[in-house]
Design a protein around this motif. Structure first.
Motif, mmCIF file in Angstrom:
data_model
loop_
_atom_site.group_PDB
_atom_site.id
_atom_site.type_symbol
_atom_site.label_atom_id
_atom_site.label_comp_id
_atom_site.label_asym_id
_atom_site.label_seq_id
_atom_site.Cartn_x
_atom_site.Cartn_y
_atom_site.Cartn_z
ATOM 1 N N LEU A 310 0.826 -1.205 0.000
ATOM 2 C CA LEU A 310 0.000 0.000 0.000
ATOM 3 C C LEU A 310 0.861 1.256 0.000
ATOM 4 C CD1 LEU A 310 -2.849 1.235 0.198
ATOM 5 C CD2 LEU A 310 -2.615 1.117 2.681
ATOM 6 N N ARG A 311 1.935 1.229 0.781
ATOM 7 C CA ARG A 311 2.823 2.394 0.831
ATOM 8 C C ARG A 311 3.521 2.617 -0.515
ATOM 9 N NH1 ARG A 311 0.289 4.589 4.811
ATOM 10 N NH2 ARG A 311 0.842 3.858 6.897
ATOM 11 N N ILE A 312 3.879 1.525 -1.174
ATOM 12 C CA ILE A 312 4.523 1.666 -2.485
ATOM 13 C C ILE A 312 3.572 2.336 -3.477
ATOM 14 C CG2 ILE A 312 5.491 0.394 -4.435
ATOM 15 C CD1 ILE A 312 7.303 0.521 -1.985
ATOM 16 N N VAL A 313 2.326 1.885 -3.505
ATOM 17 C CA VAL A 313 1.346 2.478 -4.421
ATOM 18 C C VAL A 313 1.117 3.937 -4.069
ATOM 19 C CG1 VAL A 313 -1.055 2.377 -5.197
ATOM 20 C CG2 VAL A 313 0.247 0.266 -4.865
ATOM 21 N N GLN A 314 1.043 4.232 -2.785
ATOM 22 C CA GLN A 314 0.825 5.614 -2.349
ATOM 23 C C GLN A 314 1.964 6.512 -2.817
ATOM 24 O OE1 GLN A 314 0.764 6.144 1.924
ATOM 25 N NE2 GLN A 314 -0.875 7.657 1.750
ATOM 26 N N LEU A 361 12.539 6.823 -3.890
ATOM 27 C CA LEU A 361 12.965 5.553 -4.484
ATOM 28 C C LEU A 361 13.739 4.708 -3.482
ATOM 29 C CD1 LEU A 361 14.038 6.669 -8.085
ATOM 30 C CD2 LEU A 361 11.929 5.524 -7.378
ATOM 31 N N ILE A 362 14.634 5.352 -2.749
ATOM 32 C CA ILE A 362 15.415 4.608 -1.748
ATOM 33 C C ILE A 362 14.493 4.018 -0.692
ATOM 34 C CG2 ILE A 362 17.139 4.829 0.076
ATOM 35 C CD1 ILE A 362 18.533 6.919 -1.615
ATOM 36 N N GLY A 363 13.531 4.828 -0.242
ATOM 37 C CA GLY A 363 12.607 4.339 0.772
ATOM 38 C C GLY A 363 11.763 3.180 0.282
ATOM 39 N N MET A 364 11.298 3.239 -0.983
ATOM 40 C CA MET A 364 10.498 2.139 -1.527
ATOM 41 C C MET A 364 11.322 0.865 -1.636
ATOM 42 S SD MET A 364 7.911 3.763 -4.393
ATOM 43 C CE MET A 364 9.136 4.669 -5.325
ATOM 44 N N ARG A 365 12.565 0.989 -2.110
ATOM 45 C CA ARG A 365 13.408 -0.207 -2.231
ATOM 46 C C ARG A 365 13.719 -0.796 -0.855
ATOM 47 N NH1 ARG A 365 15.843 2.803 -6.662
ATOM 48 N NH2 ARG A 365 15.467 1.663 -8.613
ATOM 49 N N GLY A 373 10.767 -8.720 -0.337
ATOM 50 C CA GLY A 373 10.296 -8.541 -1.697
ATOM 51 C C GLY A 373 11.300 -7.785 -2.548
ATOM 52 N N TRP A 374 10.834 -7.277 -3.705
ATOM 53 C CA TRP A 374 11.715 -6.499 -4.566
ATOM 54 C C TRP A 374 10.905 -5.403 -5.250
ATOM 55 C CZ3 TRP A 374 9.709 -6.816 -9.394
ATOM 56 C CH2 TRP A 374 9.090 -7.997 -9.792
ATOM 57 N N LEU A 375 11.625 -4.426 -5.763
ATOM 58 C CA LEU A 375 11.009 -3.284 -6.434
ATOM 59 C C LEU A 375 11.739 -3.042 -7.749
ATOM 60 C CD1 LEU A 375 8.992 -0.755 -5.989
ATOM 61 C CD2 LEU A 375 11.108 0.496 -5.526
ATOM 62 N N GLU A 376 10.951 -2.758 -8.817
ATOM 63 C CA GLU A 376 11.521 -2.438 -10.116
ATOM 64 C C GLU A 376 10.866 -1.159 -10.639
ATOM 65 O OE1 GLU A 376 11.678 -4.192 -14.704
ATOM 66 O OE2 GLU A 376 11.112 -5.499 -13.027
ATOM 67 N N VAL A 377 11.675 -0.244 -11.140
ATOM 68 C CA VAL A 377 11.185 1.010 -11.713
ATOM 69 C C VAL A 377 11.612 1.040 -13.183
ATOM 70 C CG1 VAL A 377 11.226 3.524 -11.606
ATOM 71 C CG2 VAL A 377 11.325 2.176 -9.490
ATOM 72 N N ALA A 378 10.620 1.065 -14.084
ATOM 73 C CA ALA A 378 10.892 1.101 -15.528
ATOM 74 C C ALA A 378 10.377 2.421 -16.085
ATOM 75 C CB ALA A 378 10.207 -0.068 -16.229
#
Length: 398
Positions: A310-314, A361-365, A373-378
């Motif tokens: 939820l925080r990532i989407v926010q 970005l740092i906080g999301m990763r 989990g993992w995070l990808e930004v394209a």
């Protein structure tokens, strides 16, 4: 400077044992004298009685009072002299003198132990050859018995020395073990302190991300609405924006209270992740004026990490409204081998290789990494941005 040992009792096998051996030796001497054994004379019996009484008194004195090491040594040598005199008159007292081996071996000083054991061996050799009245009492025979006794004595001394070395080794080992235990305790305390500091740092980072992803984003939205309201000429439109500001401010206050208590988002308190995302997307559309929709694939199941998604989407929606100059942002939630969420906008995009810093970005990763989990930004200039996050859990894709 030497220090005398503390008071102690005479080192014996116990008063009943020594007095019993002493009495048995006297009885044996009396029996041999009246039986006509030539090595014992009846004329010597009174003197043997006196010597026996004297040795019993020595035993009594050493066992009944607390005396110093020096006094114990003096009593030992006095007893040895009395026993030698008795053995000279009757070799039966050699039975009693065997306690001298035990007593001399208990002295603290090594020189005193050696002297006591050797002297005891020489006197007992006199008893073994039968005393001065025996036919075996010749220098050669006595020397042979004395040599055997001394050989046994040397063996006893060697065993005693080996026992001392063993005690020293054990004491040194115990000291090393205590030192190692102290080092282990210090290391354990250090590790506990480091773990505590790491936990505090991790909790601070988590609360910092909570504030950034909730309160900070709501405050940005409030500022944007207030700026737009100040330029709004239509009263009804201005009232709508101010109502949005009020709603967002209340939500920010609730989020701030939750962040202080380090709790999860209130949007998940009474709803699962799809409903919370739909609520979040609706609030975002109202506040930003942009368009967007939510698409859910699979059978919803709690992953235990829904608050992180939820925080990532926010954060992704806030970036789309603030930086991307997008007209819409869509959210796709997929349940399968884990839970996957994707936020795609049609904004201006950016060069992901050029953007290496930024708290968002740092906080999301970091958030994704903290839950496994993992995070990808394209993204690319002019092609919009896709933020994809994945966490383990959920059900298989239906």
């Amino acid at each position: 400077m030497t220090h005398e040992a503390p008071p102690t009792r005479m080192r014996t096998l116990g008063l009943p044992v020594t007095l019993g051996l002493l009495g048995a030796s006297l009885v044996a001497a009396v029996v041999m004298a009246y039986a006509g054994v030539p090595i014992v004379s009846t004329a010597d019996l009174p003197l043997l009685g006196v010597l026996t009484a004297a040795m019993a008194a020595v035993r009594w004195a050493g066992a009944r009072t607390a005396i110093s090491e020096r006094a114990v040594t003096a009593l030992f040598w006095l007893n040895l002299v009395l026993a030698a005199a008795a053995i000279w008159l009757s070799p039966a007292f050699g039975l009693y003198l065997f306690v001298g081996y035990y007593e001399s071996g208990r002295f603290t000083a090594r020189s005193t132990r050696v002297a006591g054991i050797v002297a005891t061996a020489l006197v007992i050799a006199l008893a073994q050859v039968g005393g001065p009245r025996s036919l075996l009492f010749t220098p050669l025979v006595y020397a042979a018995f004395a040599a055997v006794n001394l050989a046994v004595t040397l063996l006893m001394l060697g065993l005693d020395r080996q026992r001392e070395r063993l005690f020293v080794t054990l004491a040194r080992t115990n000291d090393d073990l205590r030192a190692e235990q102290e080092r282990s305790a210090a290391l354990r305390d250090q590790l506990v302190a480091q773990a505590r500091e790491a936990g505090i740092a991790e909790e601070r980072s988590r609360v910092s991300r909570e504030i950034h992803d909730t309160v900070a984003q709501d405050l940005v939205a409030i500022i944007a609405q207030l700026d737009a309201a100040s330029d709004e000429t239509d009263a009804s439109a201005r009232d709508r924006r101010l109502a949005t500001v009020s709603t967002t401010a209340r939500a920010a206050l609730a989020e701030a209270r939750r962040a202080v208590r380090a709790l999860a988002s209130p949007r998940l308190d009474a709803a699962d992740l799809p409903l919370a995302l739909d609520d979040l997307l609706g609030s975002w559309r109202t506040a930003s004026g942009l368009d967007g929709e939510l698409r859910v694939t699979g059978v919803a199941a709690a992953s235990g990490r829904d608050d992180a998604l939820l925080r990532i989407v926010q954060e992704a929606l806030a970036n789309a409204a603030r930086h991307a100059r997008a007209s819409r942002a869509d959210v796709a939630l997929t349940y399968g081998d884990g839970v996957r969420v994707e936020v795609a906008d049609d904004g201006v995009g950016f060069d992901t290789d050029a953007v290496t810093r930024g708290f968002g970005l740092i906080g999301m990763r970091d958030r994704m990494a903290s839950v496994g989990g993992w995070l990808e930004v394209a993204s690319a200039p002019g092609e919009g941005t896709r933020v994809i996050a994945w966490v383990p859990g959920g059900r298989e894709h239906a």
